[in-house]
Design an enzyme around this catalytic site. Structure first.
Site, PDB file in Angstrom:
ATOM      1  CG  PHE A 164     -77.610 -57.107   8.059  1.00 51.85           C
ATOM      2  CD1 PHE A 164     -77.905 -56.139   9.019  1.00 51.85           C
ATOM      3  CD2 PHE A 164     -78.657 -57.786   7.475  1.00 51.85           C
ATOM      4  CE1 PHE A 164     -79.216 -55.862   9.373  1.00 51.85           C
ATOM      5  CE2 PHE A 164     -79.975 -57.516   7.826  1.00 51.85           C
ATOM      6  CZ  PHE A 164     -80.255 -56.549   8.772  1.00 51.85           C
ATOM      7  CD  GLU A 218     -90.605 -62.664  12.040  1.00 55.96           C
ATOM      8  OE1 GLU A 218     -89.983 -62.670  13.118  1.00 55.96           O
ATOM      9  OE2 GLU A 218     -90.187 -62.083  11.023  1.00 55.96           O
ATOM     10  CB  ALA A 233     -78.764 -60.068  10.413  1.00 54.98           C
TER      11      ALA A 233
END
Length: 434
Positions: free
Chosen positions: A18, A174, A322
């Site tokens: 990133f 997640e 990020a």
């Protein structure tokens, strides 16, 4: 490295994550020569690695060719290589394919999994920081179920279908949610001859709450979502060892499992050659000032996860995510141009736009500067932000269509063993039994 000579200042960027990509974009068609080095020829959208690991997406939909990013940039070059060392005295980068001199060097090497010095855990567990690692996890999960079908030993079978995720941050949460949804809607259909009800998904967190970098409201909501999906959450538990079969902890609690996915911490991915005074021990980050200049060097910069910009607000540096990486990359692009023009650089100020995590279908938590919410709306916000952040229209379209299909069909068709992965430390049956 066969880079053309130039009268323009040469900026060498190590890393196409990133931060590195944001910097390269900012230097587009400026009066500089840019050389981008990375050990992969693609940029990885790391927030969706867990969906590759659980068959929700194919790897190609979260990767983008670095050369395609820069193909319309003037005097910008990419080289596929692993950087071995920085020769700060002679201002050279030493890589597998050769040496390269620089006028300005930017280290944007990102982060790697932190096992906190435990070599046995590192050897026997799985990490998820790259696409190959995610594909390994996907293969291991499916291979374990295939082995579970073959073995008649109950203890071995239970170990093969029990999963332990160490670390209750966004990645662990997640991934736990995705595995729980596979158990609920997919695995019982794929493996009717297994008692999928016995499958366990354990999430171990050393602190007193999961998602501890988010608000307490979001942590509580995420814990409730996971519990309703059947995930067992173990808080204030620290893993001390894993031998490939048994997890031991700082208490009497143990787990028998063939699959441990370690998401408990990260550390900077350093490049050799910098003075020790510029490094932050234990977390292996590079100490930088407010302009992202590495301590003790005028022409070397570090951005993203590997950079530690310590301040009163962030005494341990910015979060390794990020957002700070992209913001640092963009500002450094402007500051390098200012530096070359002998202009004053602008100090970095992190603009925290919020954080979010998804737990599964219609379940997510979102923290914005002034608002905290969860549920269906948060899930749509999470999807929109991640779709918008992907590089390339094709990737956005493919991911969106996959999500729509998975939502309608309750399916994850990416559960393919493309690249087999075999753990040497765990064997459930002998060759005679096969």
């Amino acid at each position: 490295m066969n880079i053309p000579n130039s009268t323009l200042p040469r900026i060498v960027i190590i890393g196409g994550g990133f931060a590195g990509i944001a910097l390269a974009k900012k230097l587009k068609n400026k009066k500089v020569q840019v050389v981008l080095l990375d050990k992969h020829n693609y940029h990885t959208f790391q927030p969706l690695l867990y969906q590759v690991a659980t068959g929700g997406l194919e790897a190609g939909s979260i990767a983008y060719p670095i050369r395609k990013v820069i193909q319309e940039y003037d005097d910008v070059y990419f080289r596929l290589t692993n950087v071995q060392e920085i020769d700060t005295k002679n201002q050279k980068v030493i890589a597998e394919i050769g040496d390269l001199s620089y006028d300005y060097l930017v280290i944007a090497t990102g982060s790697k999994t932190n096992y906190f010095g435990n070599k046995e855990i590192e050897r026997n567990s799985m990490s998820m920081k790259t696409i190959p690692q995610s594909l390994n996890i996907r293969s291991l999960i499916l291979e374990n179920f295939e082995q579970a079908v073959l073995t008649t030993d109950v203890a071995d079978q239970n170990s093969l279908i029990n999963f332990v995720l160490v670390g209750g941050g966004p990645t662990g949460v997640e991934l736990a949610g995705a595995l729980a949804e596979m158990k609920k809607a997919i695995l019982q259909k794929d493996y009717p001859d297994l008692d999928i009800a016995k499958m366990e998904i354990n999430l171990i967190q050393s602190g007193d709450r999961i998602l501890n970098t988010m608000s307490e409201k979001s942590s509580e909501a995420a814990e409730k979502f996971l519990s309703n999906l059947g995930v067992k959450i173990w808080k204030n538990v620290r893993v001390t060892n894993y031998d490939g079969r048994t997890i031991t902890t700082n208490s009497d609690l143990t787990f028998e499992t063939a699959t441990v996915i370690w998401t408990a911490g990260v550390q900077g991915a350093l490049v050799a050659g910098l003075d020790g005074k510029a490094l932050v021990e234990k977390v292996e980050r590079i100490r930088v000032n407010e302009y992202n200049q590495v301590a003790g060097y005028d022409t070397i910069f570090a951005i993203g996860d590997v950079a530690s910009m310590e301040s009163e607000i962030f005494p341990q540096g910015h979060p390794m995510m990020a957002q700070p990486a992209m913001q640092q990359g963009e500002l450094l692009g402007e500051n390098l141009v200012r530096l070359i023009r002998n202009q004053k650089m602008v100090a970095f100020r992190y603009n925290d736009k919020g954080s979010m995590a998804t737990i599964g279908r219609n379940k997510a938590v979102v923290d914005l500067p002034k608002y905290h919410f969860s549920g269906v709306f948060a899930w749509f916000v999470w999807m929109f932000v991640h779709l918008f952040s992907l590089i390339g229209f094709k990737n956005k379209a493919v991911v969106f269509l996959n999500w729509v299909y998975n939502y309608i069909r309750f399916d994850r068709e990416g559960r393919l063993i493309i690249r087999p992965y075999k753990k040497k430390s765990f064997t459930t049956f002998t060759s005679d039994e096969v």
